[in-house]
Design a protein around this motif. Structure first.
Motif, PDB file in Angstrom:
ATOM      1  N   HIS A  29       8.557   3.097  -3.988  1.00 19.21           N
ATOM      2  CA  HIS A  29       7.868   4.062  -3.116  1.00 19.21           C
ATOM      3  C   HIS A  29       8.748   4.496  -1.936  1.00 19.21           C
ATOM      4  O   HIS A  29       8.798   5.686  -1.602  1.00 19.21           O
ATOM      5  N   THR A  30       9.449   3.550  -1.303  1.00 20.85           N
ATOM      6  CA  THR A  30      10.312   3.934  -0.167  1.00 20.85           C
ATOM      7  C   THR A  30      11.467   4.804  -0.650  1.00 20.85           C
ATOM      8  O   THR A  30      11.810   5.799  -0.017  1.00 20.85           O
ATOM      9  N   THR A  31      12.069   4.407  -1.779  1.00 19.48           N
ATOM     10  CA  THR A  31      13.230   5.151  -2.287  1.00 19.48           C
ATOM     11  C   THR A  31      12.819   6.561  -2.680  1.00 19.48           C
ATOM     12  O   THR A  31      13.514   7.538  -2.356  1.00 19.48           O
ATOM     13  N   LYS A  32      11.686   6.670  -3.360  1.00 18.52           N
ATOM     14  CA  LYS A  32      11.202   8.001  -3.772  1.00 18.52           C
ATOM     15  C   LYS A  32      11.010   8.896  -2.547  1.00 18.52           C
ATOM     16  O   LYS A  32      11.370  10.073  -2.564  1.00 18.52           O
ATOM     17  N   ALA A  33      10.453   8.313  -1.477  1.00 15.40           N
ATOM     18  CA  ALA A  33      10.179   9.111  -0.281  1.00 15.40           C
ATOM     19  C   ALA A  33      11.449   9.433   0.514  1.00 15.40           C
ATOM     20  O   ALA A  33      11.533  10.488   1.148  1.00 15.40           O
ATOM     21  N   ALA A  34      12.424   8.541   0.485  1.00 17.95           N
ATOM     22  CA  ALA A  34      13.605   8.716   1.348  1.00 17.95           C
ATOM     23  C   ALA A  34      14.742   9.493   0.688  1.00 17.95           C
ATOM     24  O   ALA A  34      15.580  10.083   1.382  1.00 17.95           O
ATOM     25  N   LYS A  79       0.823  -1.214   0.000  1.00 14.52           N
ATOM     26  CA  LYS A  79       0.000   0.000   0.000  1.00 14.52           C
ATOM     27  C   LYS A  79       0.857   1.265   0.000  1.00 14.52           C
ATOM     28  O   LYS A  79       1.413   1.652   1.039  1.00 14.52           O
ATOM     29  N   PRO A  80       0.950   1.935  -1.153  1.00 19.91           N
ATOM     30  CA  PRO A  80       1.813   3.121  -1.274  1.00 19.91           C
ATOM     31  C   PRO A  80       1.539   4.192  -0.217  1.00 19.91           C
ATOM     32  O   PRO A  80       2.486   4.790   0.310  1.00 19.91           O
ATOM     33  N   ASP A  81       0.273   4.420   0.149  1.00 20.14           N
ATOM     34  CA  ASP A  81      -0.040   5.433   1.178  1.00 20.14           C
ATOM     35  C   ASP A  81       0.605   5.069   2.512  1.00 20.14           C
ATOM     36  O   ASP A  81       1.132   5.930   3.215  1.00 20.14           O
ATOM     37  N   GLU A  82       0.517   3.787   2.853  1.00 18.35           N
ATOM     38  CA  GLU A  82       1.092   3.342   4.131  1.00 18.35           C
ATOM     39  C   GLU A  82       2.621   3.428   4.084  1.00 18.35           C
ATOM     40  O   GLU A  82       3.271   3.709   5.091  1.00 18.35           O
ATOM     41  N   ILE A  83       3.190   3.178   2.905  1.00 22.65           N
ATOM     42  CA  ILE A  83       4.659   3.260   2.765  1.00 22.65           C
ATOM     43  C   ILE A  83       5.110   4.709   2.989  1.00 22.65           C
ATOM     44  O   ILE A  83       6.065   4.975   3.733  1.00 22.65           O
ATOM     45  N   ARG A  84       4.405   5.649   2.360  1.00 27.01           N
ATOM     46  CA  ARG A  84       4.776   7.074   2.530  1.00 27.01           C
ATOM     47  C   ARG A  84       4.601   7.489   3.995  1.00 27.01           C
ATOM     48  O   ARG A  84       5.437   8.216   4.541  1.00 27.01           O
ATOM     49  N   ALA A  85       3.523   7.011   4.627  1.00 30.36           N
ATOM     50  CA  ALA A  85       3.299   7.351   6.047  1.00 30.36           C
ATOM     51  C   ALA A  85       4.407   6.766   6.921  1.00 30.36           C
ATOM     52  O   ALA A  85       4.833   7.392   7.902  1.00 30.36           O
ATOM     53  N   MET A  86       4.896   5.578   6.569  1.00 23.75           N
ATOM     54  CA  MET A  86       5.987   4.951   7.339  1.00 23.75           C
ATOM     55  C   MET A  86       7.259   5.801   7.266  1.00 23.75           C
ATOM     56  O   MET A  86       7.915   6.042   8.292  1.00 23.75           O
TER      57      MET A  86
END
Ligand code: NAD
Length: 261
Positions: free
Chosen positions: A121-126, A67-74
């Motif tokens: 998703h994690t890499t994009k956010a981090a 779930k991309p939303d949950e990944i960004r929230a993490m």
């Protein structure tokens, strides 16, 4: 404790290889956010153990890597409560084995999401905060199946090959910014998952424990030994050192010779 003051976010780290990475990074002083499913009491115990080992902070996120939303929230929660991830390890993974013409669509989608899309998703956010700091480590858990295939694992092999390509691409994009991106490619690793399937295979195939290990599980692993979680964790720690800063965009095989064949 060369990672004191740094924060590591490790997906799929409530057991097996991911928990091994978390323990090794905490032992070097990193704040650690672990992620994954499992028994709440056991997870609470891991969090306490990791915080005690690092002398810093540790947290668990139950975010679902589908779930991309949950990944960004993490990633946002990690940033707020522990610090922006300096070290990101994309490790969550599942497996399903079936011929491609019988492969369930939902299993294909889940494997692609959990192994490959979650890493995007994690890499994009981090990455933005790593770029701002001019330092970062992205480590992906690929597999020997990032490099070679075995039958009946179409989704897993496609996702793990995809992770190799994704790692190389991001490595090139951030090559001048103090950030390295690598794909660790384990062979068969000794985890509880592997251990637990031995008695069943002994029964269904009428084999001894040694036959199951050598002729079934390790049939293609020339050393006839499982890779140990601690060996992978030691490599991840090394990748975080300055001595490893020229290692980027690589597939690092830790497979007992599997891909030499
Ligand atoms: P494991 O089952 O012990 O660990 C998997 C972790 O992923 C667990 O923490 C689990 O809770 C988590 N997870 C699963 N689905 C998730 C989801 N939707 N969202 C969040 N977390 C989720 O397995 P392992 O053997 O430690 O595997 C870890 C990684 O290593 C995987 O990517 C796997 O493909 C890879 N790998 C394992 C081997 C091996 O022989 N065990 C070999 C090569 C590569």
């Amino acid at each position: 404790m060369f990672l004191q003051g740094k924060t590591a976010l490790i997906t799929g780290s409530t057991s097996g290889i991911g928990l091994g990475y978390a323990r090794a990074l905490a032992a070097e002083g990193a704040n650690v956010m672990i992620n994954g499913f499992g028994d709440a009491v056991a997870i609470e115990g891991y969090v306490a153990e990791l915080a005690a080992a690092s002398g810093g902070k540790a947290l668990h996120s139950g975010a679902d890597m589908m779930k991309p939303d949950e990944i960004r929230a993490m990633v946002a929660e990690c940033t707020d409560r522990l610090g922006a991830p300096d070290i990101l390890i994309n490790n969550a993974g599942i497996q399903h084995v079936a011929p491609v013409d019988e492969f369930p669509e939902d299993k294909w989608d889940a494997i692609m999401s959990i192994i490959l899309s979650s890493a995007f998703h994690t890499t994009k956010a981090a990455l933005p905060s790593m770029k701002a700091k001019g330092w970062g480590r992205v480590i992906n858990t690929g597999s020997m199946h990032s490099l070679v295939a075995s039958p009946f694992k179409s989704a897993y092999n496609a996702a793990k090959h995809g992770l190799a390509g994704f790692s190389k691409t991001v490595a090139l994009e951030v090559a001048t910014q103090g950030i390295t991106v690598n794909n660790i490619c384990p062979g068969y690793v000794w985890t509880s998952l592997v251990e637990n399937q031995i008695p069943d295979t002994m029964k269904t195939r009428g084999l001894t424990r040694e036959q199951v290990i050598n002729d079934v599980l390790l049939a293609n692993q020339p050393q006839k030994k499982f890779v140990q979680v601690e060996q992978l964790a030691a490599l991840a720690v090394f990748l975080c050192r300055e001595e490893a800063s020229a290692i980027t965009g690589t597939n690092l095989s830790v497979d007992g010779g599997w891909t030499a064949q």
